[in-house]
Scaffold this motif. Structure first.
Motif, mmCIF file in Angstrom:
data_model
loop_
_atom_site.group_PDB
_atom_site.id
_atom_site.type_symbol
_atom_site.label_atom_id
_atom_site.label_comp_id
_atom_site.label_asym_id
_atom_site.label_seq_id
_atom_site.Cartn_x
_atom_site.Cartn_y
_atom_site.Cartn_z
ATOM 1 N N TRP A 131 0.834 -1.205 0.000
ATOM 2 C CA TRP A 131 0.000 0.000 0.000
ATOM 3 C C TRP A 131 0.873 1.262 0.000
ATOM 4 O O TRP A 131 2.058 1.209 0.330
ATOM 5 C CB TRP A 131 -0.917 -0.005 1.233
ATOM 6 C CG TRP A 131 -0.226 0.249 2.541
ATOM 7 C CD1 TRP A 131 -0.063 1.443 3.178
ATOM 8 C CD2 TRP A 131 0.423 -0.729 3.380
ATOM 9 N NE1 TRP A 131 0.619 1.274 4.347
ATOM 10 C CE2 TRP A 131 0.923 -0.032 4.506
ATOM 11 C CE3 TRP A 131 0.610 -2.106 3.300
ATOM 12 C CZ2 TRP A 131 1.622 -0.680 5.526
ATOM 13 C CZ3 TRP A 131 1.286 -2.750 4.311
ATOM 14 C CH2 TRP A 131 1.788 -2.047 5.412
ATOM 15 N N SER A 136 -2.540 7.373 -1.380
ATOM 16 C CA SER A 136 -3.054 7.192 -2.742
ATOM 17 C C SER A 136 -1.993 6.553 -3.635
ATOM 18 O O SER A 136 -0.798 6.850 -3.518
ATOM 19 C CB SER A 136 -3.509 8.525 -3.333
ATOM 20 O OG SER A 136 -2.438 9.443 -3.408
ATOM 21 N N GLU A 167 -0.913 1.821 -9.467
ATOM 22 C CA GLU A 167 -2.250 1.226 -9.523
ATOM 23 C C GLU A 167 -2.381 0.243 -10.679
ATOM 24 O O GLU A 167 -3.025 -0.809 -10.536
ATOM 25 C CB GLU A 167 -3.311 2.315 -9.632
ATOM 26 C CG GLU A 167 -4.726 1.777 -9.548
ATOM 27 C CD GLU A 167 -5.772 2.862 -9.433
ATOM 28 O OE1 GLU A 167 -6.963 2.541 -9.590
ATOM 29 O OE2 GLU A 167 -5.414 4.042 -9.184
ATOM 30 N N GLU A 190 -3.362 -3.539 -9.785
ATOM 31 C CA GLU A 190 -4.599 -4.163 -10.253
ATOM 32 C C GLU A 190 -4.313 -5.485 -10.968
ATOM 33 O O GLU A 190 -5.103 -6.430 -10.886
ATOM 34 C CB GLU A 190 -5.362 -3.210 -11.173
ATOM 35 C CG GLU A 190 -5.992 -2.012 -10.463
ATOM 36 C CD GLU A 190 -7.177 -2.398 -9.591
ATOM 37 O OE1 GLU A 190 -7.543 -3.589 -9.540
ATOM 38 O OE2 GLU A 190 -7.736 -1.493 -8.934
ATOM 39 N N GLU A 212 -8.499 -4.262 -1.974
ATOM 40 C CA GLU A 212 -8.966 -3.449 -3.092
ATOM 41 C C GLU A 212 -8.384 -2.048 -2.970
ATOM 42 O O GLU A 212 -8.270 -1.496 -1.868
ATOM 43 C CB GLU A 212 -10.490 -3.372 -3.097
ATOM 44 C CG GLU A 212 -11.203 -4.706 -3.204
ATOM 45 C CD GLU A 212 -11.136 -5.287 -4.611
ATOM 46 O OE1 GLU A 212 -10.785 -4.544 -5.550
ATOM 47 O OE2 GLU A 212 -11.435 -6.489 -4.770
ATOM 48 N N VAL A 213 -8.046 -1.435 -4.115
ATOM 49 C CA VAL A 213 -7.435 -0.109 -4.108
ATOM 50 C C VAL A 213 -8.312 0.900 -3.373
ATOM 51 O O VAL A 213 -7.842 1.646 -2.494
ATOM 52 C CB VAL A 213 -7.156 0.373 -5.552
ATOM 53 C CG1 VAL A 213 -6.809 1.862 -5.567
ATOM 54 C CG2 VAL A 213 -6.025 -0.427 -6.180
ATOM 55 N N LYS A 214 -9.608 0.941 -3.697
ATOM 56 C CA LYS A 214 -10.497 1.946 -3.085
ATOM 57 C C LYS A 214 -10.631 1.729 -1.584
ATOM 58 O O LYS A 214 -10.755 2.689 -0.808
ATOM 59 C CB LYS A 214 -11.867 1.929 -3.752
ATOM 60 C CG LYS A 214 -12.626 0.619 -3.634
ATOM 61 C CD LYS A 214 -13.964 0.702 -4.369
ATOM 62 C CE LYS A 214 -14.739 -0.616 -4.254
ATOM 63 N NZ LYS A 214 -16.041 -0.545 -4.972
ATOM 64 N N HIS A 215 -10.595 0.456 -1.142
ATOM 65 C CA HIS A 215 -10.699 0.180 0.289
ATOM 66 C C HIS A 215 -9.433 0.594 1.029
ATOM 67 O O HIS A 215 -9.498 1.138 2.140
ATOM 68 C CB HIS A 215 -10.977 -1.304 0.514
ATOM 69 C CG HIS A 215 -12.300 -1.753 -0.005
ATOM 70 N ND1 HIS A 215 -12.581 -3.071 -0.323
ATOM 71 C CD2 HIS A 215 -13.438 -1.057 -0.287
ATOM 72 C CE1 HIS A 215 -13.811 -3.166 -0.763
ATOM 73 N NE2 HIS A 215 -14.360 -1.959 -0.760
ATOM 74 N N GLU A 224 -7.204 2.938 0.065
ATOM 75 C CA GLU A 224 -7.105 4.405 0.077
ATOM 76 C C GLU A 224 -8.087 5.011 1.076
ATOM 77 O O GLU A 224 -7.755 5.963 1.792
ATOM 78 C CB GLU A 224 -7.329 4.949 -1.321
ATOM 79 C CG GLU A 224 -6.191 4.607 -2.281
ATOM 80 C CD GLU A 224 -6.347 5.246 -3.658
ATOM 81 O OE1 GLU A 224 -5.331 5.380 -4.365
ATOM 82 O OE2 GLU A 224 -7.489 5.610 -4.011
ATOM 83 N N SER A 225 -9.299 4.457 1.147
ATOM 84 C CA SER A 225 -10.283 4.960 2.117
ATOM 85 C C SER A 225 -9.798 4.728 3.542
ATOM 86 O O SER A 225 -9.914 5.598 4.409
ATOM 87 C CB SER A 225 -11.623 4.260 1.891
ATOM 88 O OG SER A 225 -12.561 4.633 2.884
ATOM 89 N N ASN A 256 -6.906 7.205 4.344
ATOM 90 C CA ASN A 256 -7.266 8.629 4.353
ATOM 91 C C ASN A 256 -8.337 8.983 5.375
ATOM 92 O O ASN A 256 -8.442 10.142 5.789
ATOM 93 C CB ASN A 256 -7.725 9.064 2.959
ATOM 94 C CG ASN A 256 -6.590 9.052 1.950
ATOM 95 O OD1 ASN A 256 -5.505 9.540 2.235
ATOM 96 N ND2 ASN A 256 -6.817 8.479 0.785
#
Length: 479
Positions: free
Chosen positions: A313, A318, A324, A328, A456-459, A461-462, A465
């Motif tokens: 990560w 980000s 990314e 992926e 998962e990328v979005k998880h 980053e969330s 952040n």
């Protein structure tokens, strides 16, 4: 004072012969050199020999091993030796997995014999006054009989008298080669069979037994995986404020141990930036630069059972576009390979599928100009996974071509490791990514034991952040 010392010496000398019993008399619990349900009720339930594993299960393991051993053969299983860091300071002791699996004994210095005629015979170390004063009590002959349920037991000083006759009645010997000791290897009876090529590695049989885990073993493995997941998740949250490899290694070890793990399964791999492209990087002495990824491969041991997982990560919160794109590809490969895990499949088959996916993806990204194996193996020389259990790379004598069965635990860990010097697109140089999960093979397919930690990328980053603090003052102080 001398009278007290003489009395203590007399008591210890007597107990060398009679051993120590793990029972409670008049409120006093006698120590057998390792936790028991009497001495450590917070760790062991009644009937358990080691935490989570019953005495009956250990006896069943011995019975199964005897069923595999040829007639007129003998198994010699030595405990792991103490390894010294300096002249008086030992490294933390870790028991040989096969010795622990068969005996349940967690201390050094013993040799176990398993045979069709003798059952389980244990030769136990003897307590010396000096050692007891400095290091505490150890399990002796009585503990072998009463606690470990051996059929016969003798002090180690009797080994050279008793074992030769046991060997002479055998046509073949099996022993755990990794912890072989001169105590039995220098016996003439042993040398004679070795000269005739009648001494073999016991792991051929013990790994076969250890490969499929019992319900009790799986419970411990799930707990070990849960501890590792919690520890790594908290370390991910910590990474934005403390972007240092060494700090993150210390954090994950602390979080594992405070949750009950006895030790780490291996020195944590904490590779920031280009260090992430070094597969078994373990120096952990660099600051993680702003915008770099960190690859963390960690595992802990809980009562003899290991966990092993990896996440990658960006501590800054980000992924860059290049990071990314590669991530992926690895994530897609990880998920596809997990779905292939089922009874009848093999690690080899899953590995071959992963190679096809990664070669195709790396070619599409322009990182590979062709699909030749030489170029690809520079970017990923590893297998898709390995067996997991009492050891991190468990049951190495079991082939990766062997069809998987319910109760087997494996890892799925695709990765890409692009050296800074790689002759390819500059934007990908110095990036290392691995996503590793533990997978239990079930009757109907699989169960991911490390599913609780995001990938998962979005998880990711969330998480970074919204649930961790910014680098703030610490970051500015260390620029």
């Amino acid at each position: 004072m001398q009278r007290v010392v003489r009395k203590l010496t007399s008591i210890i000398s007597h107990r060398q012969v009679v051993g120590f019993r793990s029972y409670c008399t008049g409120g006093v619990v006698f120590d057998v050199g390792q936790p028991t349900s009497a001495s450590h009720p917070q760790l062991l339930k009644d009937g358990e020999l080691t935490p989570g594993i019953s005495t009956e299960e250990y006896i069943l393991r011995r019975k199964k091993l005897l069923e595999l051993l040829p007639e007129k053969s003998l198994a010699i299983i030595a405990a792991a030796p103490v390894k010294m860091m300096t002249d008086v300071v030992p490294y933390t002791f870790r028991q040989d997995a096969d010795y622990l699996y068969i005996t349940g004994c967690q201390q050094p210095g013993g040799v176990a014999i398993l045979g069709h005629d003798c059952g389980l015979c244990m030769f136990m170390p003897e307590a010396k006054t000096y050692d007891v004063i400095w290091q505490g009590l150890i399990a002796g002959v009585d503990a072998a009989l009463d606690t470990f349920k051996a059929d016969k037991a003798y002090p180690m000083r009797k080994l050279h008298e008793i074992l030769p006759d046991m060997i002479k009645g055998s046509s073949k010997l099996f022993h755990n080669v990794q912890t072989a000791t001169p105590a039995y290897m220098e016996l003439e009876a042993f040398k004679k069979l070795a000269y005739c090529n009648n001494v073999m590695d016991l792991a051929v049989y013990t790994h076969q037994l250890r490969w499929i885990k019992s319900p009790a073993e799986l419970k411990l493995m799930k707990e070990s995986a849960s501890i590792a997941c919690q520890a790594l998740l908290l370390t991910m949250l910590h990474s934005k404020t403390y972007p240092f490899e060494g700090t993150l290694a210390a954090k994950v070890e602390y979080e594992c141990k405070i949750r009950g793990a006895q030790r780490m399964g291996f020195n944590p791999v904490v590779g920031g930036g280009p260090n992430g492209s070094i597969i078994h990087y373990s120096r952990n002495d660099q600051r993680i630069k702003q915008g770099d990824l960190v690859l963390m491969d960690i595992g802990c041991e809980l009562h003899g059972y290991a966990s092993d997982l990896t996440r990658t990560w960006p501590p800054c919160g980000s992924f860059s576009s290049a990071q990314e794109e590669l991530y992926e590809l690895i994530l897609e490969t990880n998920k596809h390979c997990v779905e292939l895990c089922k009874p009848g499949a093999s690690i080899r088959q899953i590995h071959n599928h992963s190679v096809e996916m990664l070669q195709k993806g790396l070619k599409e990204l322009g990182i590979l100009r062709g699909v030749g194996s030489t170029s690809y193996h520079k970017l990923n020389p590893t297998s898709i996974g390995h067996y997991l259990g009492m050891d991190i790379h468990d049951c190495s004598m079991v082939s990766f071509d062997c069809p998987l069965k319910p109760g087997v635990v494996i890892t799925i860990e695709p990765g890409v490791y692009v050296p800074s010097s790689f002759n390819g697109p500059e934007r990908y140089r110095g990036i290392g990514i691995r996503i590793e999960d533990e997978v239990l093979i079930t009757e109907t397919g699989y169960e991911v034991l490390t599913a609780s930690i995001p990938k998962e990328v979005k998880h990711i980053e969330s998480l970074l952040n919204n649930f961790s603090h910014g680098m703030g003052t610490l970051d500015s102080q260390n620029n």
